[in-house]
Design an enzyme around this catalytic site. Structure first.
Site, PDB file in Angstrom:
ATOM      1  CG  HIS A  41      -1.939  -0.998   1.325  1.00 25.87           C
ATOM      2  ND1 HIS A  41      -3.226  -1.010   2.037  1.00 25.87           N
ATOM      3  CD2 HIS A  41      -2.291  -2.147   0.503  1.00 25.87           C
ATOM      4  CE1 HIS A  41      -3.837  -1.814   1.783  1.00 25.87           C
ATOM      5  NE2 HIS A  41      -3.356  -2.607   0.819  1.00 25.87           N
ATOM      6  CD  GLU A  81      -1.682   4.146   3.348  1.00 23.95           C
ATOM      7  OE1 GLU A  81      -1.505   3.508   2.421  1.00 23.95           O
ATOM      8  OE2 GLU A  81      -2.662   4.222   3.843  1.00 23.95           O
ATOM      9  CB  CYS A 118      -6.455  -0.290   5.242  1.00 20.11           C
ATOM     10  SG  CYS A 118      -4.806  -1.015   5.210  1.00 20.11           S
ATOM     11  CB  CYS A 152      -1.779   1.599   6.274  1.00 16.38           C
ATOM     12  SG  CYS A 152      -1.442   0.598   4.624  1.00 16.38           S
TER      13      CYS A 152
END
Length: 150
Positions: A54, A56, A84, A87
């Site tokens: 992701h 991040e 999410c 993360c």
């Protein structure tokens, strides 16, 4: 929202657009320390065959490498979409000081939309969090991406 927050979110938006052009869900991230960008990231799960890639996490990994430290205690993470649960865990483990995100995620957001893990007693680190920075712009990139696929 400060002018600095908006400026750094615009850089994260550029990362999101690049992700969309590569066929990834358009989420971008920027790590800032001392007023300077030290790392950027964009979703790379499809390109890297990596469910953890992701925006991040990509940005946090790059920041850790740049600083030669897994702790990012003076960092602010800017991300175009509410993090999410995975993360949020990475943010807490990295000891990030502050998180600024754009669009809220009513399906998987873990900073207040669906669940709020940003203040979970399961983590021994707390961080400042601010959502809704350039939310319309961040949301528009996502909406455009998904409307093109439907």
């Amino acid at each position: 929202m400060s002018a600095h927050d908006a400026a750094f979110m615009h850089v994260a938006l550029e990362q999101a657009v690049e992700a969309a052009e590569a066929g990834e869900i358009p989420v971008g991230a920027v790590v800032v320390v001392g007023g300077e960008i030290i790392a950027t990231g964009q979703n790379r799960s499809i390109r890297d065959f990596d469910p953890s890639a992701h925006a991040e996490v990509v940005a946090l990994r790059a920041a850790g490498s740049k600083l030669s430290n897994h702790r990012l205690t003076d960092a602010t993470l800017y991300v175009t979409l509410e993090p999410c649960p995975m993360c949020i865990g990475a943010i807490a483990q990295g000891r990030v000081a502050r998180v600024v995100f754009g669009a809220y995620d009513p399906k998987a957001g873990a900073a207040g939309s669906v669940i709020d893990l940003s203040d979970s007693p399961a983590f021994n680190h707390r961080f400042e969090i601010m959502g809704g920075v350039l939310a319309e712009d961040c949301g528009a990139v996502l909406k455009e991406f998904f409307s093109e696929r439907r």
